[in-house]
Design an enzyme around this catalytic site. Structure first.
Site, PDB file in Angstrom:
ATOM      1  N   ASN A 165      45.497  48.458  22.940  1.00 21.51           N
ATOM      2  CA  ASN A 165      44.583  47.501  23.554  1.00 21.51           C
ATOM      3  C   ASN A 165      43.224  47.549  22.877  1.00 21.51           C
ATOM      4  OD1 ASN A 165      44.098  45.611  25.830  1.00 21.51           O
ATOM      5  ND2 ASN A 165      42.635  47.159  26.522  1.00 21.51           N
ATOM      6  N   GLU A 192      42.024  41.502  29.421  1.00 20.54           N
ATOM      7  CA  GLU A 192      40.760  41.703  30.144  1.00 20.54           C
ATOM      8  C   GLU A 192      39.925  40.424  30.103  1.00 20.54           C
ATOM      9  OE1 GLU A 192      38.702  45.256  28.902  1.00 20.54           O
ATOM     10  OE2 GLU A 192      40.571  46.375  28.594  1.00 20.54           O
ATOM     11  N   HIS A 209      37.362  39.246  25.993  1.00 13.17           N
ATOM     12  CA  HIS A 209      35.983  39.137  26.492  1.00 13.17           C
ATOM     13  C   HIS A 209      35.257  38.122  25.605  1.00 13.17           C
ATOM     14  CE1 HIS A 209      36.460  42.424  29.291  1.00 13.17           C
ATOM     15  NE2 HIS A 209      36.860  43.235  28.331  1.00 13.17           N
ATOM     16  N   ASP A 259      37.629  37.312  30.493  1.00 12.32           N
ATOM     17  CA  ASP A 259      36.501  36.696  31.181  1.00 12.32           C
ATOM     18  C   ASP A 259      35.735  35.853  30.166  1.00 12.32           C
ATOM     19  OD1 ASP A 259      35.145  38.810  29.763  1.00 12.32           O
ATOM     20  OD2 ASP A 259      35.107  40.048  31.559  1.00 12.32           O
ATOM     21  N   GLU A 290      40.827  50.717  22.167  1.00  7.61           N
ATOM     22  CA  GLU A 290      39.611  50.529  21.353  1.00  7.61           C
ATOM     23  C   GLU A 290      39.422  51.613  20.283  1.00  7.61           C
ATOM     24  OE1 GLU A 290      36.374  50.028  24.107  1.00  7.61           O
ATOM     25  OE2 GLU A 290      37.366  48.374  25.142  1.00  7.61           O
TER      26      GLU A 290
END
Length: 370
Positions: free
Chosen positions: A200, A264, A235, A266, A159
């Site tokens: 990432n 990651e 996300h 979801d 990030e």
């Protein structure tokens, strides 16, 4: 001694046979989860918390081992946990995770070496640039070298970009300048030469941030430093999954010679007024933001299932470019989205519910491989 009637023996034998058959069916089901269904396509991973790493819940552990062949630590390898003081590291839980992954033949992705968030307090207090550089170098060298040969991949830098693709004004940029990313990959490659090295980020499927990510990668490559892949965190939000941008990004990163991971994943079902996954962002608590505290309607679960199904259709279309799809948690009860950006909500973003039972989305993903 009283004689036991023959029908009791017969009844007992019947139930023993029934239990044995039932157990056999259960084991068969356990051994044919997501990891088996997608074994020829890409790795299927999950983020694990400390309780799962320590195998505190047998049912949860059985679920993990039946469904996933890759794992990522949710928190234990972040700097504030693994490096709490200048001259002290705490490898207790990370070592357990390494042992757990080796015992169960799971690919382990280290998360993360360099991230502006969840830094130890002492690092934020460092004033001198040379001292901060020493912290930066020692942290990467110590952690990456300890797990060299034991970890399959590292999220080397996490990030580092703003939404417009520029570099985030983090403590690393302030103290070390824009070359800190290239230097992080250089140090990681030296400390752990046989480990795959990734950048990432979240929202790096969006055009502006994607452009910044491409520029970042090209700079590392131009310096002659190895970078193996880009992680798109994934996300996303119910009914708003950016399929077009995801596909464009998979193609763009692949064009750079990179592997692509969904790191990651979801799909959030609760309302919020911004997109992304910046842990520094918060929203004030309000009952209207927690509409499913007592249970979630089947219509929402079905919509989530359709989103997941369409996502995996896209991933399968590009399975030659995608090497791993990791869910950010195992079950809904574990998800970080229960506490962010509003604390105390009841969220439902994953494939398994709070009782560790498969949801409609799980059945859709399994159905794609039948």
């Amino acid at each position: 001694m009283q004689k036991i009637p023959h029908f009791i023996f017969a009844t007992a034998a019947f139930w023993l046979i029934t239990i044995s058959c039932s157990s056999s069916k259960t084991n068969s089901s356990i051994n044919n989860g997501l990891k088996e269904a997608y074994h020829s396509d890409f790795l299927i991973g999950a983020a694990l918390n400390t309780g799962q790493i320590e195998e505190r819940n047998a049912q949860s552990n059985a679920l993990i081992l039946s469904q996933f062949n890759a794992v990522t630590p949710e928190n234990c390898m972040k700097a504030e946990h693994i490096h709490p003081a200048w001259d002290r590291y705490d490898f207790t839980i990370p070592d357990k995770l390494v042992a757990y992954s080796q015992k169960n033949k799971l690919k382990l992705n280290g998360h993360t070496l360099i991230w502006h968030s969840q830094l130890p307090a002492f690092a934020r207090r460092i004033q001198r640039v040379d001292s901060f550089k020493t912290f930066f170098e020692n942290h990467i060298n110590t952690v990456a070298s300890r797990y060299s040969g034991k970890i399959f991949s590292w999220d080397v830098v996490n990030e580092a970009l703003n939404e417009d693709g520029t570099l985030r004004n983090s403590i690393f940029l302030q103290k070390l300048g824009p070359d800190y990313i290239t230097e992080a990959f250089r140090l990681a490659e030296k400390a752990s030469p046989n480990t795959e090295l990734y950048y990432n980020d979240y929202n790096n499927e969006q055009p502006k941030k994607r452009a910044g990510c491409i520029e970042l990668v090209k700079k590392v490559q131009a310096a002659g430093v190895r970078i193996d892949g880009v992680g798109i965190q994934g996300h996303w939000h119910l009914g708003k999954v950016p399929f077009k941008e995801i596909e464009e990004s998979i193609l763009a990163y692949h064009e750079l010679g990179l592997k692509v991971m969904i790191t990651e994943l979801d799909i959030e079902v609760l309302p919020r007024n911004f997109q992304g996954a910046d842990v520094a962002q918060r929203m004030a608590s309000d009952p209207s933001l927690n509409p499913y505290a007592q249970g979630i309607p089947d219509s929402i679960l079905q919509q989530q299932a359709t989103d997941y199904e369409n996502l995996f259709k896209l991933f399968l279309k590009h399975k030659d470019k995608i090497t791993r799809v990791t869910f950010w948690g195992v079950d809904d009860g574990q998800s970080w989205l229960n506490g962010w950006p509003v604390p105390g909500r009841t969220n439902y973003p994953l494939l398994f519910d709070r009782q560790l039972q498969p949801k409609p989305a799980y059945h859709k993903l399994m159905g794609l491989k039948k």
